[in-house]
Design an enzyme around this catalytic site. Structure first.
Site, PDB file in Angstrom:
ATOM      1  N   ASP A  24       2.146  -6.803   3.646  1.00  0.00           N
ATOM      2  CA  ASP A  24       0.786  -7.210   4.004  1.00  0.00           C
ATOM      3  C   ASP A  24       0.653  -7.336   5.516  1.00  0.00           C
ATOM      4  OD1 ASP A  24      -0.652  -7.566   1.500  1.00  0.00           O
ATOM      5  OD2 ASP A  24       0.855  -9.086   1.067  1.00  0.00           O
ATOM      6  N   GLY A  52      -2.988 -12.997  -7.211  1.00  0.00           N
ATOM      7  CA  GLY A  52      -2.975 -13.861  -8.386  1.00  0.00           C
ATOM      8  C   GLY A  52      -2.360 -13.229  -9.621  1.00  0.00           C
ATOM      9  N   MET A 101      -4.717  -4.976   6.441  1.00  0.00           N
ATOM     10  CA  MET A 101      -5.900  -5.862   6.480  1.00  0.00           C
ATOM     11  C   MET A 101      -6.220  -6.085   7.943  1.00  0.00           C
ATOM     12  SD  MET A 101      -4.679  -8.348   3.405  1.00  0.00           S
ATOM     13  CE  MET A 101      -2.981  -7.783   3.550  1.00  0.00           C
ATOM     14  N   SER A 141       5.343  -8.358  -3.213  1.00  0.00           N
ATOM     15  CA  SER A 141       4.735  -8.551  -1.897  1.00  0.00           C
ATOM     16  C   SER A 141       5.551  -9.558  -1.112  1.00  0.00           C
ATOM     17  CB  SER A 141       3.301  -9.068  -2.047  1.00  0.00           C
ATOM     18  OG  SER A 141       2.861  -9.589  -0.804  1.00  0.00           O
ATOM     19  N   HIS A 187       5.694  -4.179  -1.120  1.00  0.00           N
ATOM     20  CA  HIS A 187       4.347  -4.338  -0.560  1.00  0.00           C
ATOM     21  C   HIS A 187       4.415  -5.178   0.714  1.00  0.00           C
ATOM     22  CE1 HIS A 187      -0.077  -4.476  -1.077  1.00  0.00           C
ATOM     23  NE2 HIS A 187      -0.025  -5.739  -0.704  1.00  0.00           N
ATOM     24  N   MET A 225      -8.559  -5.590  -5.154  1.00  0.00           N
ATOM     25  CA  MET A 225      -8.188  -6.961  -4.786  1.00  0.00           C
ATOM     26  C   MET A 225      -8.726  -7.911  -5.856  1.00  0.00           C
ATOM     27  SD  MET A 225      -6.373  -6.777  -2.057  1.00  0.00           S
ATOM     28  CE  MET A 225      -6.118  -8.543  -1.901  1.00  0.00           C
ATOM     29  N   HIS A 276      -0.186  -2.521   3.294  1.00  0.00           N
ATOM     30  CA  HIS A 276      -1.579  -2.881   2.999  1.00  0.00           C
ATOM     31  C   HIS A 276      -2.179  -3.390   4.306  1.00  0.00           C
ATOM     32  CE1 HIS A 276      -4.292  -6.002   0.665  1.00  0.00           C
ATOM     33  NE2 HIS A 276      -4.997  -5.139   1.356  1.00  0.00           N
ATOM     34  N   ASP A 310      -3.936  -6.545  -6.769  1.00  0.00           N
ATOM     35  CA  ASP A 310      -3.268  -7.410  -5.792  1.00  0.00           C
ATOM     36  C   ASP A 310      -3.988  -8.753  -5.720  1.00  0.00           C
ATOM     37  OD1 ASP A 310      -1.902  -8.483  -3.623  1.00  0.00           O
ATOM     38  OD2 ASP A 310      -2.620  -6.982  -2.175  1.00  0.00           O
ATOM     39  N   PHE A 334      -4.355 -14.466   2.069  1.00  0.00           N
ATOM     40  CA  PHE A 334      -3.342 -15.470   1.748  1.00  0.00           C
ATOM     41  C   PHE A 334      -2.696 -15.173   0.403  1.00  0.00           C
ATOM     42  CE2 PHE A 334      -6.627 -17.310   4.375  1.00  0.00           C
ATOM     43  CZ  PHE A 334      -5.879 -17.816   5.426  1.00  0.00           C
ATOM     44  N   MET A 341      -1.749  -8.219   8.538  1.00  0.00           N
ATOM     45  CA  MET A 341      -2.997  -8.957   8.809  1.00  0.00           C
ATOM     46  C   MET A 341      -3.122  -9.198  10.307  1.00  0.00           C
ATOM     47  SD  MET A 341      -2.854 -11.843   5.849  1.00  0.00           S
ATOM     48  CE  MET A 341      -2.261 -11.479   4.187  1.00  0.00           C
TER      49      MET A 341
END
Ligand code: DX5
Ligand code: ZN
Length: 226
Positions: free
Chosen positions: A34, A176, A67, A7, A32, A136, A65, A174, A142, A36
């Site tokens: 992200d 951690g 969001m 990511s 990946h 998730m 992805h 996705d 974040f 947002m």
């Protein structure tokens, strides 16, 4: 087969092409991205113009992805920019069936994303339409957050449902995913491992991508592009 999906959220945005190339040398097979909007999640990142630039910088599939609120409005722009996979949140799509159909109609692979608090069973009916389901394992918004352990049960439940229904979608995780959690997620059944901080956070994406895949391999799963 387990694949690493780096990511870029934790990459150096001034050097994305080099960062992606390094993550690919380390074994990343899908990138990946992200997206947002500052509404659906409390953070802002990038949109179709950056995806269009990334398209010129790598041959790897670009996994966007979203969001964002009202993802339908942007699906044509992501297709035009060269996105390969587009995933949308169950929580952002009142007409999820239509949205997934729209992604497929634009020639991209549709995915559905579930926030940690959203039950896997809610998407039962649309599973035949999706290329992947993204669980998730943090609340989106974040990079670098701590993995939420109960999401492992959702990965296991999804794997059970998939075999009950005889479907072939991929299970993706996705948030951690790092050296200390990767064994849990692959043993629970995740095949596409999104990782931001663990790949880019220390500034050594090639080395750290390789180390993460090695940790997955040690957990007993085969690694490779499916
Ligand atoms: C979070 C994003 C993730 C993020 C994961 O909202 O969807 O893709 O990059 O970051 P890490 O791997 O650092 O938890
Ligand atoms: Zn993501």
């Amino acid at each position: 087969m387990v694949e690493l999906v780096p990511s870029i959220l934790s990459a150096d945005f001034a050097h994305l092409a080099e960062e992606i190339a390094a993550a690919e040398r380390g074994g990343g097979t899908v990138i990946h991205v992200d997206v947002m909007d500052g509404h659906f999640v409390p953070n802002m990142t990038l949109g179709p113009p950056v995806v269009a630039s990334l398209r010129k910088a790598t041959e790897l599939p670009l996994d966007c992805h979203l969001m964002i609120d009202n993802p339908n409005e942007f699906i044509p722009a992501f297709a035009e920019a060269g996105a390969d996979w587009v995933s949308v949140h169950y929580e952002a799509c009142p007409h999820l069936h239509r949205t997934l159909q729209m992604i497929a109609d634009h020639g991209m692979k549709p995915g559905v994303v579930l926030n940690p608090a959203t039950r896997v069973d809610l998407i039962f009916d649309i599973l035949p339409m999706v290329h992947h389901v993204l669980i998730m394992s943090v609340n989106p918004g974040f990079g670098g957050q701590d993995f939420i352990p109960f999401t492992l049960n959702k990965i296991r439940r999804l794997a059970e449902i998939r075999s009950e229904l005889g479907l072939g979608f991929k299970i993706k995780v996705d948030g951690g995913v790092a050296h200390d959690t990767v064994a849990w997620v692959v043993q629970a059944g995740a095949e596409l491992l999104v990782a931001g901080n663990a790949v880019f956070g220390a500034g050594h994406p090639e080395r750290d991508a390789r180390a993460l895949l090695e940790a997955a391999r040690k957990a007993g799963v085969p690694i490779g592009r499916s």
